[in-house]
Design a protein around this motif. Sequence first.
Motif, PDB file in Angstrom:
ATOM      1  N   ALA A 306       0.820  -1.208   0.000  1.00  0.00           N
ATOM      2  CA  ALA A 306       0.000   0.000   0.000  1.00  0.00           C
ATOM      3  C   ALA A 306       0.856   1.260   0.000  1.00  0.00           C
ATOM      4  CB  ALA A 306      -0.936  -0.011   1.209  1.00  0.00           C
ATOM      5  N   LYS A 307       1.964   1.227   0.716  1.00  0.00           N
ATOM      6  CA  LYS A 307       2.825   2.399   0.807  1.00  0.00           C
ATOM      7  C   LYS A 307       3.409   2.776  -0.544  1.00  0.00           C
ATOM      8  CE  LYS A 307       6.913   4.204   3.210  1.00  0.00           C
ATOM      9  NZ  LYS A 307       7.951   3.937   4.231  1.00  0.00           N
ATOM     10  N   HIS A 308       3.684   1.776  -1.389  1.00  0.00           N
ATOM     11  CA  HIS A 308       4.349   2.041  -2.666  1.00  0.00           C
ATOM     12  C   HIS A 308       3.450   1.791  -3.879  1.00  0.00           C
ATOM     13  CE1 HIS A 308       8.195   2.616  -0.637  1.00  0.00           C
ATOM     14  NE2 HIS A 308       7.914   1.553   0.097  1.00  0.00           N
ATOM     15  N   GLY A 309       2.147   1.654  -3.658  1.00  0.00           N
ATOM     16  CA  GLY A 309       1.215   1.545  -4.774  1.00  0.00           C
ATOM     17  C   GLY A 309       1.242   0.226  -5.493  1.00  0.00           C
ATOM     18  N   GLY A 310       1.576  -0.848  -4.786  1.00  0.00           N
ATOM     19  CA  GLY A 310       1.565  -2.172  -5.402  1.00  0.00           C
ATOM     20  C   GLY A 310       0.194  -2.822  -5.302  1.00  0.00           C
ATOM     21  N   ILE A 311      -0.114  -3.685  -6.252  1.00  0.00           N
ATOM     22  CA  ILE A 311      -1.372  -4.423  -6.264  1.00  0.00           C
ATOM     23  C   ILE A 311      -1.074  -5.881  -5.922  1.00  0.00           C
ATOM     24  CG2 ILE A 311      -3.334  -5.157  -7.648  1.00  0.00           C
ATOM     25  CD1 ILE A 311      -3.253  -2.181  -7.184  1.00  0.00           C
ATOM     26  N   ILE A 312      -1.652  -6.374  -4.847  1.00  0.00           N
ATOM     27  CA  ILE A 312      -1.427  -7.775  -4.455  1.00  0.00           C
ATOM     28  C   ILE A 312      -2.311  -8.660  -5.322  1.00  0.00           C
ATOM     29  CG2 ILE A 312      -1.623  -9.463  -2.607  1.00  0.00           C
ATOM     30  CD1 ILE A 312      -0.889  -7.327  -0.642  1.00  0.00           C
ATOM     31  N   ASP A 313      -1.659  -9.393  -6.226  1.00  0.00           N
ATOM     32  CA  ASP A 313      -2.405 -10.284  -7.115  1.00  0.00           C
ATOM     33  C   ASP A 313      -2.981 -11.447  -6.338  1.00  0.00           C
ATOM     34  OD1 ASP A 313      -3.235 -11.538  -9.615  1.00  0.00           O
ATOM     35  OD2 ASP A 313      -1.596 -12.936  -9.229  1.00  0.00           O
ATOM     36  N   ALA A 335      10.869   1.305  -9.859  1.00  0.00           N
ATOM     37  CA  ALA A 335      11.475   1.963  -8.696  1.00  0.00           C
ATOM     38  C   ALA A 335      10.623   1.753  -7.451  1.00  0.00           C
ATOM     39  CB  ALA A 335      11.654   3.454  -8.982  1.00  0.00           C
ATOM     40  N   ARG A 336       9.300   1.795  -7.617  1.00  0.00           N
ATOM     41  CA  ARG A 336       8.418   1.570  -6.471  1.00  0.00           C
ATOM     42  C   ARG A 336       8.473   0.118  -6.017  1.00  0.00           C
ATOM     43  NH1 ARG A 336       3.461   1.863  -7.675  1.00  0.00           N
ATOM     44  NH2 ARG A 336       3.537   2.323  -9.909  1.00  0.00           N
ATOM     45  N   ALA A 337       8.648  -0.804  -6.957  1.00  0.00           N
ATOM     46  CA  ALA A 337       8.758  -2.217  -6.585  1.00  0.00           C
ATOM     47  C   ALA A 337      10.014  -2.460  -5.745  1.00  0.00           C
ATOM     48  CB  ALA A 337       8.770  -3.091  -7.836  1.00  0.00           C
ATOM     49  N   LEU A 338      11.133  -1.887  -6.159  1.00  0.00           N
ATOM     50  CA  LEU A 338      12.366  -2.051  -5.387  1.00  0.00           C
ATOM     51  C   LEU A 338      12.236  -1.398  -4.014  1.00  0.00           C
ATOM     52  CD1 LEU A 338      14.965  -1.298  -8.213  1.00  0.00           C
ATOM     53  CD2 LEU A 338      14.258  -3.534  -7.348  1.00  0.00           C
ATOM     54  N   ALA A 339      11.610  -0.219  -3.961  1.00  0.00           N
ATOM     55  CA  ALA A 339      11.398   0.439  -2.668  1.00  0.00           C
ATOM     56  C   ALA A 339      10.467  -0.383  -1.789  1.00  0.00           C
ATOM     57  CB  ALA A 339      10.824   1.839  -2.890  1.00  0.00           C
ATOM     58  N   CYS A 340       9.487  -1.023  -2.404  1.00  0.00           N
ATOM     59  CA  CYS A 340       8.573  -1.882  -1.641  1.00  0.00           C
ATOM     60  C   CYS A 340       9.322  -3.059  -1.026  1.00  0.00           C
ATOM     61  CB  CYS A 340       7.458  -2.382  -2.565  1.00  0.00           C
ATOM     62  SG  CYS A 340       6.251  -3.459  -1.755  1.00  0.00           S
TER      63      CYS A 340
END
Length: 452
Positions: A306-313, A335-340
């Motif tokens: 949630a913090k980095h805008g990822g979608i949990i499949d 970049a958001r995936a790596l930060a996540c």
Amino acid sequence: MLLRPRLSTALTSIRQLRSRYLISDATHRLIREADIAALRRAGQARIAIAAILFLAVLAVQLSDTITSPFALKQIQAAKAALLVFGAVGWATTWMASRRMFVDKLPAITAVLDALLILGTLAFNRWSLDIPGSLFAVYPVVWVMPIIMAATAIHYQPRLQAFVGGVYVIGLSIIAFSGGEPSPDEVRQHISGMLGAFTWQTNMVRIVMVLTVSLILYLVVRQGRLMLERAVRETTLRLNLTRYLPRELAPILSERAFTSLRTGRRIPVTLMFVDIRASSGFGENIDPTRLAIFITSFRRRVLQAAAKHGGIIDKFTGDGALILFGVPTEKPDDTARALACGRTLLDLIDRWNAKREFDPPVRIGIGIHRGEVFCGVVGDEDRLEFTVLGETVNTAARIEQATKTANCDMLASWDAITAAGEDAFWAEVEHEPLRGVTRKIVLMRPHPKAAAE
């Protein structure tokens, strides 16, 4: 030095709270369309009311039974007021159809209506020198309930309260001006108003009651239509959440869902997460504690995503697949995936420190970027959102490679270059990934970058 991360955490919490309560763009568009439709209906209702009442007043005038000067003056004032009222309705409808001043039109028309009615009453009060305490005999007073009912079409509580307050204050000023007349003065004034109580004028009052009921019918009907539309939208969202990640359902329109139903190929960044040695861990604790443990782990995965805008499949037992770039691609997806991944590792470290797990909980994270098939598959009895393709298989193999590489997080060279983080990662020597045909260069966080 300690203040900066605390400040960053506080700002993140504030943004999350704001996003929770802010109206989404789709909802804002629906509300705006409802406001425009309400403006059109309110304008059309004003035109219809003005026409009906004007015809009723005209019929009274043509009956030749009204001879009282007071009644004749009231008829002329009513005709002028109704013409202005109808003109305001026409202008409102015209501007609403062109989406002009949509936000301000309800308040503007309410103020114009109040000036028209209270101005007419004030004119009668001071020009005819009739005590304000007799305001109830003025025909224009009967228009007030019509105006207040028409205002309700907009479904704006503040506007409704404003209109009610204006009329209460205006009537109070008129009603209590000039003091209390004596009984003889009241009889004298009433005798001059007999023309206002004929059967013709009473018919006009009955027509006014009819118009109020018609407007309230429009208000109730509009409320019903809005309720049915809201139920349909909610039902659609609930149906979507049965087979879509919960983060996707609120932002998908019916057209976007249709696109997913047919499927498409899109570039995404995938992050696989898995707990190390979870099978052995599960054998040593009772089922209740195991359920609590898995729930706590998933909570941290949800927090990082949630913090980095990822979608949990999906969650797969003690693992998870998180997507970045669904339903639409963004420049900073990787970049958001790596930060996540870094955030999740930090959350797990703090979890270990808090619970003092022995041995400590360890996870593996594999990140890869590429093109996948993305869509909803299955028949109507069992639909499922999924991503398929070599990219998905590669991301899973990268996560498994963290075991032999003795590293908590690995990413492909494709992902690192897409994120522009080449300087912060170091290449890892490894055996070819099982089931992956092309050569994949794996990268691990650079020791210096990790230390910083």
